[in-house]
Write a protein that holds these residues in place. Sequence first.
Motif, PDB file in Angstrom:
ATOM      1  N   SER A   2      15.080  -7.912  -4.531  1.00  0.00           N
ATOM      2  CA  SER A   2      14.586  -8.753  -3.445  1.00  0.00           C
ATOM      3  C   SER A   2      15.351  -8.431  -2.159  1.00  0.00           C
ATOM      4  CB  SER A   2      14.769 -10.232  -3.799  1.00  0.00           C
ATOM      5  OG  SER A   2      16.158 -10.560  -3.793  1.00  0.00           O
ATOM      6  N   GLU A   3      14.798  -8.839  -1.039  1.00  0.00           N
ATOM      7  CA  GLU A   3      15.473  -8.646   0.245  1.00  0.00           C
ATOM      8  C   GLU A   3      16.812  -9.382   0.260  1.00  0.00           C
ATOM      9  OE1 GLU A   3      14.910  -6.596   2.840  1.00  0.00           O
ATOM     10  OE2 GLU A   3      13.403  -5.789   1.466  1.00  0.00           O
ATOM     11  N   GLN A   4      16.865 -10.541  -0.375  1.00  0.00           N
ATOM     12  CA  GLN A   4      18.113 -11.299  -0.439  1.00  0.00           C
ATOM     13  C   GLN A   4      19.199 -10.495  -1.164  1.00  0.00           C
ATOM     14  OE1 GLN A   4      17.919 -14.937  -2.697  1.00  0.00           O
ATOM     15  NE2 GLN A   4      19.791 -15.732  -1.772  1.00  0.00           N
ATOM     16  N   ILE A   5      18.854  -9.875  -2.286  1.00  0.00           N
ATOM     17  CA  ILE A   5      19.817  -9.059  -3.036  1.00  0.00           C
ATOM     18  C   ILE A   5      20.207  -7.834  -2.228  1.00  0.00           C
ATOM     19  CG2 ILE A   5      20.171  -7.653  -5.110  1.00  0.00           C
ATOM     20  CD1 ILE A   5      20.255 -10.678  -5.634  1.00  0.00           C
ATOM     21  N   ARG A   6      19.229  -7.170  -1.605  1.00  0.00           N
ATOM     22  CA  ARG A   6      19.528  -5.999  -0.772  1.00  0.00           C
ATOM     23  C   ARG A   6      20.516  -6.346   0.353  1.00  0.00           C
ATOM     24  NH1 ARG A   6      16.231  -1.672  -1.365  1.00  0.00           N
ATOM     25  NH2 ARG A   6      14.458  -1.969  -2.743  1.00  0.00           N
ATOM     26  N   ASP A   7      20.269  -7.480   1.026  1.00  0.00           N
ATOM     27  CA  ASP A   7      21.159  -7.911   2.103  1.00  0.00           C
ATOM     28  C   ASP A   7      22.552  -8.230   1.569  1.00  0.00           C
ATOM     29  OD1 ASP A   7      19.061  -7.630   3.864  1.00  0.00           O
ATOM     30  OD2 ASP A   7      18.642  -9.791   3.985  1.00  0.00           O
ATOM     31  N   TRP A   8      22.611  -8.864   0.412  1.00  0.00           N
ATOM     32  CA  TRP A   8      23.887  -9.245  -0.204  1.00  0.00           C
ATOM     33  C   TRP A   8      24.687  -8.004  -0.564  1.00  0.00           C
ATOM     34  CZ3 TRP A   8      25.376 -10.863  -5.620  1.00  0.00           C
ATOM     35  CH2 TRP A   8      26.454 -11.739  -5.621  1.00  0.00           C
ATOM     36  N   VAL A   9      24.028  -7.009  -1.160  1.00  0.00           N
ATOM     37  CA  VAL A   9      24.706  -5.769  -1.551  1.00  0.00           C
ATOM     38  C   VAL A   9      25.142  -4.983  -0.310  1.00  0.00           C
ATOM     39  CG1 VAL A   9      24.341  -3.515  -2.636  1.00  0.00           C
ATOM     40  CG2 VAL A   9      23.598  -5.593  -3.802  1.00  0.00           C
TER      41      VAL A   9
END
Length: 57
Positions: free
Chosen positions: A5-12
Amino acid sequence: MAELSEQIRDWVAAPRFWHLATVNQDGSPQVSPMWIDVEGDHIVFNTAVGRVKEENL
């Protein structure tokens, strides 16, 4: 495989340290702080050949 998800991508992608924990042959823990990144739909990290984490994995 599930898409990231975009949330996971941003977090990583955020500037932070991650930790990879593996187990040595004697059962003791081995923890490596590292950077990670996203390539396509994969979370990636690097290591050098012969490092303990590479051997444990």
